[in-house]
Enzyme design. Structure first.
Site, mmCIF file in Angstrom:
data_model
loop_
_atom_site.group_PDB
_atom_site.id
_atom_site.type_symbol
_atom_site.label_atom_id
_atom_site.label_comp_id
_atom_site.label_asym_id
_atom_site.label_seq_id
_atom_site.Cartn_x
_atom_site.Cartn_y
_atom_site.Cartn_z
ATOM 1 N N HIS A 792 0.840 -1.202 0.000
ATOM 2 C CA HIS A 792 0.000 0.000 0.000
ATOM 3 C C HIS A 792 0.877 1.255 0.000
ATOM 4 O O HIS A 792 0.586 2.250 -0.688
ATOM 5 C CB HIS A 792 -0.925 0.011 1.223
ATOM 6 C CG HIS A 792 -2.089 -0.919 1.098
ATOM 7 N ND1 HIS A 792 -1.963 -2.199 0.627
ATOM 8 C CD2 HIS A 792 -3.412 -0.750 1.388
ATOM 9 C CE1 HIS A 792 -3.150 -2.790 0.629
ATOM 10 N NE2 HIS A 792 -4.060 -1.926 1.078
ATOM 11 N N HIS A 833 0.660 -4.049 9.342
ATOM 12 C CA HIS A 833 2.098 -4.210 9.147
ATOM 13 C C HIS A 833 2.804 -3.705 10.391
ATOM 14 O O HIS A 833 2.264 -2.892 11.152
ATOM 15 C CB HIS A 833 2.596 -3.415 7.930
ATOM 16 C CG HIS A 833 2.366 -4.100 6.620
ATOM 17 N ND1 HIS A 833 3.182 -5.086 6.137
ATOM 18 C CD2 HIS A 833 1.394 -3.922 5.687
ATOM 19 C CE1 HIS A 833 2.741 -5.488 4.957
ATOM 20 N NE2 HIS A 833 1.648 -4.798 4.666
ATOM 21 N N ASP A 837 7.939 -2.177 8.432
ATOM 22 C CA ASP A 837 7.457 -2.359 7.064
ATOM 23 C C ASP A 837 7.171 -1.007 6.404
ATOM 24 O O ASP A 837 7.435 -0.807 5.213
ATOM 25 C CB ASP A 837 6.184 -3.204 7.059
ATOM 26 C CG ASP A 837 6.390 -4.543 7.729
ATOM 27 O OD1 ASP A 837 7.559 -4.939 7.872
ATOM 28 O OD2 ASP A 837 5.389 -5.186 8.107
#
Length: 920
Positions: A792, A833, A837
């Site tokens: 994302h 996450h 990350d």
């Protein structure tokens, strides 16, 4: 590098030729050689040599099958071939390279070594016994390198590709120039047939002819076209090039003629326009080398000339030696001080040269002050002698103030030319100074400001000239250079607005005129006048459009195309009228201020225009035209770039497969300790959709923005090209991501991935189709592989960085970064996450985009042409035309008038080319 080192270098392997492949098929014993008469010398012909030989073919019983020798029934005409180029039977291709000059040899050949060879490139004569074993008697008369450069031996050169014209040089000539159309040539010519019969005897008086007028046989003209002055040569011409001419009669049975030619002299004649109207004929050679020693660039020239009318009496209307008391005419080229045809030809002369120039009226005195006695529409002839010329002052070593003084003098000359309506010459002056500015390096801030202001002024003058010449796009590009260097430049905004107006881009023009007032209140009068003029032009365009589309839908189907052509013609007329109306010089600006005061006195009711009538129809028409135009443009780009788009989409699919694979090997475990989890409160399962919603909005917004040029005029992007760039960024980032998440698998932090959860494993697919189609809902719900850095964030950051560079709204750029930060926090708060990350995604994506963006070609600006064209060196192209004797193309005449050469550095420092291009 010495010879020893070269011996150790790997040698390039030559590609195998067709003849090499044929030689490999030779069977031992199929070709035998017997020496009849030894030759002289030690060398033998090799590939690339031209060989001249007689051939006699006999059966094994001694019966002559064919021959080129007179005593054996032939015509006495030898054969000429070029080894490695001519089509030859295999036996001769292999046998002749074993012979010496004047050698006679007998070759015994099996059928497969002559015309019975499979795929033989030479056809056998009609009754030739090609299936028999035969004796080929070969007498090698001569051989030499084709186009060899040795001055100590006779040499041959191939004048035509089919060997129909071959030249043998007897005596070298002088210089490098050769005659070509329409040069005038003097040559001593004699001719004999291939059998030795005299056809044309040599005469003491040279033969005079005009090259390209078919006054000599075609093959002879081709050969003479390769000769230099005073060269002597034998030109062998075969039947297909022996055309009829005034020089000689060609008998029907002639197969070959040998012309012995001595090129006495030729006169350079140039067709300056390529249409035969402006002809320069050199009648006395000058000093120096052509064209290096010609006054191609702006120079101070000194000439004597005599002007004559092209009537029966050749009336002389001016002679500088008589009328000017033997004082020469002195003028500076490139300033329109003499007729255009006069200056064009003088620039191609050498000092001391005398030329006769025949000129049509439009390049003589129909566009120049007419001398007494020269009627309108008269063709003239000038006899010009170039005495000398002085090149412009070199700026190398000058101090800054001297350079700026020189620049101001040239700019003043350009301003004078502009006021006289000589826009092309004026533009050439401004551009000359801008080229010189590339090598100027100001030493301090004060010099930098003076230099920047001067350069901006020159760019704006170039823009004004381009607009006057009908080149509104070039005017736009030049204004953009000024505004890139100084965004609030009022004059730059005004000129760009006028360029937009000339191109029918009314909304952009209005924005620039309004921006003028915001930047500088004192420019309100000029901006108001320009807006009034803009409104008038919009009304005129609307009126034209209304007339064009009126009754359109009443037409029969067969008449619609005709209406479209009328619309295009009328639109073109509007643009031509508009271009003639725009005036950029200061006097016009003063007049526009007067228009403002007059317009303000009018009543609003008189100025009002019922623009709301049919406004929706007009908007719809314009929108439809824009969409169609944009679709056509993007389809063209898609045809060129579809492979890159397809590869990018395929990589997205591969990335999805890789992510699905890592979900299968995921091992549930306890959530790791994370600083972000400590600092940010957990949203919970019922609010985890928020981050997905934000990402969806970002994704859709970016997609819509990339397609906005179909509806709204864009200054920056093309949809196909921007997606090629975006996919390149995504592929690079995702490649790194796949490597990362397959290196180490950590327990996932998401709710359905934690230890003890029933959904902590991705269920096995029900079919192969489910694997290939990447069941995204199931992957989102059940996927538990911790993928190290967030996809994302990859998409979000790539989109934000792309808009940062190619977007135009500053507010949206700032909003994009705010949303990217918010998205990062939401991903952590949703526990999708770990913080690492997101952090890794931030610096990885930025680094990838930074370095990859430097490697990718820059996107073309929509204010320029569709795709940038690699520009050629126009000066080299012009010199190439001159060296080959071609006429100057009319579209390229301005290159002749504005030749340029590199300048040395000023003040000992390198010039900043980028800054000079973009403006200071």
């Amino acid at each position: 590098m010495d010879a020893t080192e070269q011996n150790h270098l790997p040698k390039k392997k030559k590609s195998e030729t067709e003849d090499d492949k044929r030689r490999k098929k030779i069977v031992p014993g199929s070709l035998l050689k017997a020496l009849v008469r030894p030759g002289g010398g030690e060398s033998s012909p090799v590939d690339g040599d031209q060989v001249i030989y007689h051939r006699t073919v006999r059966t094994l019983d001694g019966v002559v099958v064919e021959s080129t020798k007179l005593e054996c029934g032939g015509r006495g005409l030898p054969i000429r071939d070029v080894l490695g180029k001519s089509k030859m039977i295999l036996g001769l291709l292999e046998g002749i390279p074993t012979m010496h000059k004047d050698e006679i040899a007998m070759f015994k050949m099996k059928p497969e070594m002559h015309y019975a060879e499979k795929d033989c490139p030479v056809s056998a004569p009609g009754d030739f016994p090609k299936d028999d074993e035969l004796h080929f008697e070969i007498e090698l008369l001569d051989f030499a390198k084709a186009k060899a450069r040795s001055h100590h031996e006779l040499r041959y050169s191939i004048a035509s590709d089919d060997l129909g014209v071959v030249k043998k040089i007897l005596n070298e000539g002088e210089g490098w120039e050769s005659p070509r159309e329409p040069y005038e040539v003097k040559a001593r010519i004699s001719a004999i047939s291939g059998g030795g019969q005299v056809i044309l005897s040599r005469k003491e008086e040279p033969y005079f002819f005009t090259f390209g007028k078919s006054e000599v046989p075609e093959g002879l003209e081709i050969g003479i076209g390769t000769m230099a002055r005073k060269e002597k040569a034998v030109i062998y011409v075969r039947r297909q090039y022996l055309t009829e001419s005034p020089l000689m009669d060609i008998a029907q049975d002639l197969e070959e003629v040998h012309f012995e030619v001595e090129l006495v002299h030729f006169i350079q004649v140039r067709d300056m326009l390529g249409d035969g109207r402006l002809i320069k004929r050199r009648i006395q050679d000058g000093r120096g080398e052509f064209p290096m020693d010609c006054p191609l660039q702006d120079s101070r020239l000194s000439v004597h000339y005599k002007g004559m009318l092209l009537n029966e009496e050749k009336t002389v209307f001016y002679d500088s030696r008589i009328e000017n008391n033997d004082h020469p005419l002195e003028f500076s080229s490139g300033e329109g001080l003499v007729p255009e045809g006069f200056e064009m030809c003088t620039r191609l002369m050498l000092p001391g040269e005398i030329a006769l120039v025949t000129c049509p009226p439009d390049y003589a005195y129909d566009k120049f002050p007419r001398p007494p006695g020269v009627p309108e529409g008269a063709h003239v002839q000038w006899e010009i002698e170039l005495l000398s010329f002085e090149t412009p002052r070199d700026w190398t070593g000058l101090d800054f103030q001297s350079i700026m003084n020189e620049a101001e003098n040239i700019r003043s000359t350009g301003n004078r030319l502009f006021k006289e309506g000589k826009f092309e010459l004026a533009k050439a002056k401004y551009e000359k100074v801008l080229r010189e500015f590339n090598h100027v390096n100001p030493q301090d801030d004060e010099e930098g400001k003076v230099f920047g202001d001067a350069r901006n002024m020159l760019h704006l003058n170039v823009a004004a000239c381009s607009l006057k010449m009908g080149e509104w796009r070039k005017s736009l590009e030049t204004c953009n250079k000024v505004l890139e260097a100084k965004p609030g430049h009022v004059k730059g905004l005004y000129r760009r607005g006028m360029a937009y107006m000339a191109g029918g881009e009314y909304e952009d023009a209005r924005n620039d005129f309004n921006m003028m007032v915001k930047v500088d209140k004192s420019s309100e009068a000029d901006a108001t006048a320009a807006l009034l003029k803009l409104k008038q032009k919009e009304q005129e365009a609307e009126s034209k459009a209304r007339k064009q589309f009126k009754g359109l839908f009443d037409k029969k189907p067969g008449e619609i195309t005709e209406v479209g052509s009328e619309i295009r013609e009328e639109t073109k007329t509007i643009e031509e009228i508009d271009e003639t109306k725009d005036d950029e010089i200061e006097e016009e600006e003063e007049r526009t201020r007067t228009v403002v005061s007059t317009e303000r006195k009018r009543k609003w009711s008189e100025k009002a225009w019922p623009i709301m009538k049919n406004v929706m129809v007009q908007i719809g028409i314009q929108l439809w035209k824009r969409v169609c135009s944009e679709i056509a443009t993007e389809i063209g780009l898609l045809a060129d770039n579809w492979k890159y788009l397809l590869a990018g989409l395929l990589c997205q699919y591969i990335h999805g497969l890789a992510a699905r694979g890592v979900h299968y090997i995921h091992r549930p475990g306890p959530t790791l300790q994370d600083l972000g989890y400590i600092l940010l409160p957990e949203l919970g399962q019922d609010k985890s959709y928020i981050s997905e919603t934000v990402f969806t909005c970002v994704f859709l917004s970016f997609v819509l923005w990339t397609f906005h040029p179909f509806i709204i005029k864009s200054k920056k992007i093309y949809t196909v090209l921007i997606w090629c760039r975006v996919l390149a960024f995504l592929v690079a980032c995702q490649f790194l991501r796949v490597i990362t998440f397959y290196s180490t698998q950590l327990p996932g932090p998401n709710y359905h991935c934690r230890e003890g959860s029933e959904l902590a494993r991705l269920p096995r697919p029900h079919s192969v189709l489910e694997v290939l189609l990447l069941n995204f809902p199931r992957g989102v719900i059940y996927g538990c592989g911790d993928l190290i850095f967030s996809s994302h964030m990859i998409f979000t950051l790539v989109f934000v960085l792309t808009y940062q560079k190619y977007g135009s709204k500053r507010f949206i750029k700032l909003l994009g970064w705010v949303i990217a930060i918010l998205q990062s926090l939401l991903i952590i708060a949703s526990r999708k996450h770990y913080t690492v990350d997101v952090v890794v995604a931030w610096y990885t994506v930025n680094l990838v985009v930074f370095f990859l963006d430097k490697k990718l070609p820059e996107l073309p600006d929509r204010t320029t042409v569709l795709l940038p064209v690699s520009s050629k060196d126009r000066t080299k192209e012009e010199n190439h035309k001159l060296l080959n004797g071609n006429g100057v193309d009319p579209a390229d005449r301005k290159i002749l008038l504005v030749s340029q050469r590199p300048r040395a550095q000023v003040n000992g420092n390198g010039g900043h080319t980028d800054n000079a291009t973009n403006g200071a």
